[in-house]
Write a protein that holds these residues in place. Sequence first.
Motif, PDB file in Angstrom:
ATOM      1  N   PRO A   1      12.826  -1.782  -1.105  1.00  0.00           N
ATOM      2  CA  PRO A   1      11.425  -1.491  -1.781  1.00  0.00           C
ATOM      3  C   PRO A   1      11.166  -3.280  -2.185  1.00  0.00           C
ATOM      4  O   PRO A   1      12.217  -4.252  -2.840  1.00  0.00           O
ATOM      5  CB  PRO A   1      11.618  -0.750  -2.589  1.00  0.00           C
ATOM      6  N   ASN A   2      10.289  -3.687  -2.233  1.00  0.00           N
ATOM      7  CA  ASN A   2       9.897  -5.188  -2.361  1.00  0.00           C
ATOM      8  C   ASN A   2       8.401  -4.905  -2.542  1.00  0.00           C
ATOM      9  O   ASN A   2       7.636  -4.399  -2.098  1.00  0.00           O
ATOM     10  CB  ASN A   2       9.920  -5.959  -1.233  1.00  0.00           C
ATOM     11  N   THR A   3       8.124  -5.076  -4.114  1.00  0.00           N
ATOM     12  CA  THR A   3       6.508  -5.448  -4.282  1.00  0.00           C
ATOM     13  C   THR A   3       6.396  -6.955  -4.509  1.00  0.00           C
ATOM     14  O   THR A   3       4.761  -6.911  -5.156  1.00  0.00           O
ATOM     15  CB  THR A   3       7.140  -5.780  -6.433  1.00  0.00           C
TER      16      THR A   3
ATOM     17  N   GLY B   1       3.944  -4.663  -1.048  1.00  0.00           N
ATOM     18  CA  GLY B   1       3.422  -3.476  -1.461  1.00  0.00           C
ATOM     19  C   GLY B   1       4.372  -2.155  -1.761  1.00  0.00           C
ATOM     20  O   GLY B   1       3.392  -1.049  -2.086  1.00  0.00           O
ATOM     21  N   GLY B   2       4.795  -3.186  -2.367  1.00  0.00           N
ATOM     22  CA  GLY B   2       6.409  -2.137  -2.459  1.00  0.00           C
ATOM     23  C   GLY B   2       7.095  -1.045  -1.484  1.00  0.00           C
ATOM     24  O   GLY B   2       8.229  -0.303  -1.783  1.00  0.00           O
ATOM     25  N   GLN B   3       6.993  -1.701  -0.053  1.00  0.00           N
ATOM     26  CA  GLN B   3       7.289  -0.708   1.182  1.00  0.00           C
ATOM     27  C   GLN B   3       8.745  -2.141   1.161  1.00  0.00           C
ATOM     28  O   GLN B   3       8.947  -2.751   0.217  1.00  0.00           O
ATOM     29  CB  GLN B   3       5.902  -0.979   2.049  1.00  0.00           C
ATOM     30  N   ARG B   4       9.608  -1.328   1.567  1.00  0.00           N
ATOM     31  CA  ARG B   4      10.577  -2.324   1.962  1.00  0.00           C
ATOM     32  C   ARG B   4      10.505  -3.176   3.055  1.00  0.00           C
ATOM     33  O   ARG B   4       9.764  -3.115   4.749  1.00  0.00           O
ATOM     34  CB  ARG B   4      11.863  -0.848   2.620  1.00  0.00           C
TER      35      ARG B   4
END
Length: 129
Positions: free
Chosen positions: A92-94, A99-102
């Motif tokens: 996951p990536n902010t 947007g918080g998804q991978r």
Amino acid sequence: MPVAARIRQPVQVNAVALKAYARVVDAWALSLKEAAALADMSESTWKRARKPDFTGELTKDQLLRLSAVIGTYKSLELYFSEPLARGWFTRPNTGPLFGGQRPVDTAIEGGLPQILAIRTYLDALRGGA
């Protein structure tokens, strides 16, 4: 798929692209479903495409996807140390693109435009822009 939608390139170009893409898929430990979707193929086509004797054609979109994913892999390997480089695409990536998804999930959902956006994002990080 209509013949006009396919790109006519030597079988060798497809083979090299598919072999490199398969290595990236393995390095990132993508599932069969993820690898196929990222390449815009059915799972059965991806299974066949992984084999060295695959002679099927790739669409222009598929070839561009493979190229951009391979470039993304290269950028990650140059920018991050190995554990982070190998796991970045599936964590996951902010960041603003995710947007918080991978990243892999956003790339599958957003198709070629998102794959190219991720590649550009990483190239900008690498270049200090």
